[in-house]
Design an enzyme around this catalytic site. Structure first.
Site: not given
Ligand code: GRF
Length: 188
Positions: A6-7, A168, A103
């Site tokens: 869940g970062s 990300e 992704h």
């Protein structure tokens, strides 16, 4: 939507909290009981619902339950922040242009499972991450934001994953902002 640590979910939540993203995370849904993402939601005070895929007869049935949760929470935009299930046309069709995925590769390279392992096996010196809209073909929807990440001498799966993860966390809030602006959900 999250399945694991869940970062990325937390990065979006913090971007909202700090005003970098003019949005509110109304709800987290997870499919794995007790996963890191649900623990982060607890710490952040964000409502979290469990939709365990093991309790549904089909992917479609799971997605219908997700749609119902999102409608009840009146969400405008849905983020797949490490959702390790293939979604069906039901979910995609319920949120056209409103379903964002992250992704860990520079798409269209290394679609599908273990993109970091695929990059290491291919011997590329540059990989990265992509935030994109979700389409019916897996990891093939319209690209919103990408970040390039070098593969360094001696990198292993863990070290390269960590470098990609930090990018990300940077691009996912930007992609949510961009998608929301395109939909007219955010102005200014
Ligand atoms: C990320 O690497 C994302 O690209 C992939 O799943 C991972 C989720 O990581 N889809 P986290 O749970 O957000 O830490």
């Amino acid at each position: 939507m999250a399945s694991g640590s869940g970062s990325n979910f937390e990065a979006v939540a913090i971007a909202c909290r700090e005003g970098q993203l003019a949005a509110e995370v109304a709800l987290l849904v997870v499919n794995n009981v007790g996963c890191g993402a649900s623990q982060r939601a607890g710490r952040l005070g964000i409502p979290c619902q469990l939709h365990d895929h093991r309790g549904f007869s089909s992917r479609e049935a799971l997605d219908q339950a997700l749609i119902a949760s999102f409608r009840t929470a009146e969400v405008d935009l849905v983020v797949m922040a490490g959702w390790m299930r293939i979604v069906t046309p039901a979910l995609i069709g319920a949120f056209p242009g409103r379903l964002v995925n992250i992704h860990p590769s520079l798409l269209p390279s290394f679609r599908g499972m273990d993109a970091v392992g695929q990059a290491l096996a291919a011997g590329v010196t540059l990989t990265g991450c992509t935030a994109h809209l979700v389409s019916e073909e897996v990891d093939a929807g319209q690209i919103l934001v990408q970040a390039a990440v070098p593969v360094l001498e001696g990198d292993d799966h863990a070290s390269l994953s960590a470098r990609i993860h930090s990018q990300e966390h940077r691009i996912l809030p930007l992609a949510v902002d961009l998608a929301a602006r395109r939909l007219g959900l955010l102005q200014g």
